[in-house]
Design an enzyme around this catalytic site. Structure first.
Site, PDB file in Angstrom:
ATOM      1  N   CYS A 131      27.747   4.145  27.986  1.00 44.28           N
ATOM      2  CA  CYS A 131      26.872   3.564  26.960  1.00 44.28           C
ATOM      3  C   CYS A 131      25.874   4.599  26.447  1.00 44.28           C
ATOM      4  O   CYS A 131      24.857   4.872  27.088  1.00 44.28           O
ATOM      5  CB  CYS A 131      26.142   2.364  27.545  1.00 44.28           C
ATOM      6  SG  CYS A 131      24.986   1.623  26.386  1.00 44.28           S
ATOM      7  N   CYS A 134      22.368   3.388  25.804  1.00 39.50           N
ATOM      8  CA  CYS A 134      21.551   3.136  27.010  1.00 39.50           C
ATOM      9  C   CYS A 134      21.048   4.453  27.600  1.00 39.50           C
ATOM     10  O   CYS A 134      19.922   4.538  28.054  1.00 39.50           O
ATOM     11  CB  CYS A 134      22.360   2.460  28.111  1.00 39.50           C
ATOM     12  SG  CYS A 134      23.442   1.180  27.566  1.00 39.50           S
ATOM     13  N   ASP A 135      21.919   5.445  27.658  1.00 41.79           N
ATOM     14  CA  ASP A 135      21.640   6.619  28.484  1.00 41.79           C
ATOM     15  C   ASP A 135      21.451   7.934  27.721  1.00 41.79           C
ATOM     16  O   ASP A 135      21.093   8.940  28.331  1.00 41.79           O
ATOM     17  CB  ASP A 135      22.780   6.798  29.515  1.00 41.79           C
ATOM     18  CG  ASP A 135      22.914   5.573  30.414  1.00 41.79           C
ATOM     19  OD1 ASP A 135      21.881   4.960  30.712  1.00 41.79           O
ATOM     20  OD2 ASP A 135      24.045   5.233  30.795  1.00 41.79           O
TER      21      ASP A 135
END
Ligand code: NDP
Length: 311
Positions: A131, A134-135
């Protein structure tokens, strides 16, 4: 005995819960192993109608949940491990505890696929991710690698150029599945380097509990080499979360639920909503629409059942 259980708390499940709760069905929503679904893994959603400035994915899905709770939907933390849909009432086992329901909506979504490299799972959260939104932030000024040749890989590679010093896109074939516009965007981005006909053999270094390098192989020349990498993003598509339903409702060869029109599955009283059936659109707004359809159909089904029993 419940009237309606909804499996999944993403955009589809939560929207189904809003409609079902407003129809007084007192739905039980089982949040699953990825509460909030794919939206909880995204940042700004700019294409959900009604939000001219966009809305954060986690806020959007949480808002729909609150809306459902305001109308009386009940949320259960847990995961479905087994179901019996062979007769009614349907039986659903949630974290070891069986519950019975007259109708069921399956909105369990689809999860990211992995490459199944020897060290991949050991390094998730330590440099391996599925992701970018997200990261990506953690790899500011670092070396990033993205795997895949579809639109997801293009989207993630483009997004990650905001953070990475370089983004290397690795694809196993020479041809791309991605749409031309998204591929062109990546090709024209000076931060992106593309390696085709190349596969990943493994990701290292488990001893340091951190991604430091990736072993690659060029399928045309047979050359194998290690490349220094800090962030390793796997973007090779998704897999529907239908394992507990195998053999109970009709699934296609990839495990997606086969729709029998509207939100109907092959079992009367069991309905589908969202990515668990949709391999084409996969949008928050289509998932929300599918959740609405499933709840309306469940309501109609329960009403007809009640009339049959009363007659
Ligand atoms: P796709 O199935 O389209 O692409 C998956 C990619 O990963 C393919 O290039 C495939 O390679 C590669 N792949 C799969 N398994 C492996 C493996 N084991 N090892 C190496 N490579 C592998 O999935 P996407 O998630 O990219 O897209 C799904 C759908 O969502 C598509 O319809 C897409 O258009 C849509 N989408 C749209 C977006 C948008 O418009 N904004 C954004 C993201 C997705 P190969 O080609 O060789 O099979």
């Amino acid at each position: 005995m419940h009237e309606l259980i909804i499996l999944g708390s993403g955009c589809a499940g939560n929207t189904a819960a809003v409609y079902a709760a407003r129809a007084n069905l007192k739905p039980i929503v089982v949040s699953g192993h990825e509460p909030g679904g794919q939206l909880s893994l995204t940042s700004l959603v700019e294409n959900f109608p009604g939000f001219p400035e966009g809305i954060q994915g986690p806020d959007l899905v949480e808002n729909i949940k609150k809306q459902a709770q305001n109308f009386g939907a009940e949320y259960l933390h847990g995961t479905v491990d087994e179901v019996d849909l062979s007769k009614r009432p349907f039986r659903i086992r949630i974290d070891g505890e069986w519950r019975e329901t007259k109708a069921l909506i399956i909105a369990t979504g689809a999860s990211a696929k992995w490459l199944n490299l020897p060290n991949e799972q050991k390094l998730i959260g330590h440099g391996v991710s599925s992701c970018a939104t997200c990261d990506g932030f953690f790899y500011r000024g670092r070396k990033i690698m993205v795997i895949g040749g579809g639109d997801t890989a293009m989207e993630e590679a483009s997004f990650l150029t905001r953070f990475g010093e370089t983004v290397t896109l690795v694809h196993r074939r020479d041809e791309f599945r991605a749409s031309k516009i998204m591929l062109d965007r990546v090709r024209h981005n000076p931060k992106v380097r593309i390696l085709t006909s190349t596969v990943v053999e493994d990701v290292h270094d488990v001893n340091q509990n951190l991604v430091t390098s990736v072993r690659l192989k060029n399928l045309r020349t047979g050359e194998v080499w290690d490349e220094a990498v800090d962030g390793f993003f796997v973007a090779i598509g998704h897999q529907p979360n239908t394992a507990p339903f195998r053999g109970q409702i009709e699934l296609d060869e990839d495990g997606y639920i086969v729709s029998k029109g509207g939100a109907r599955t092959s079992v009367a009283g069991v309905f589908h909503a969202g990515d668990v059936q949709d391999r084409v659109y996969k949008q928050a707004v289509t998932a929300a629409g599918a959740g609405c359809m499933a709840a309306l159909e469940a309501e109609k089904f329960l009403e007809a059942e009640a009339h049959t029993h009363a007659a």
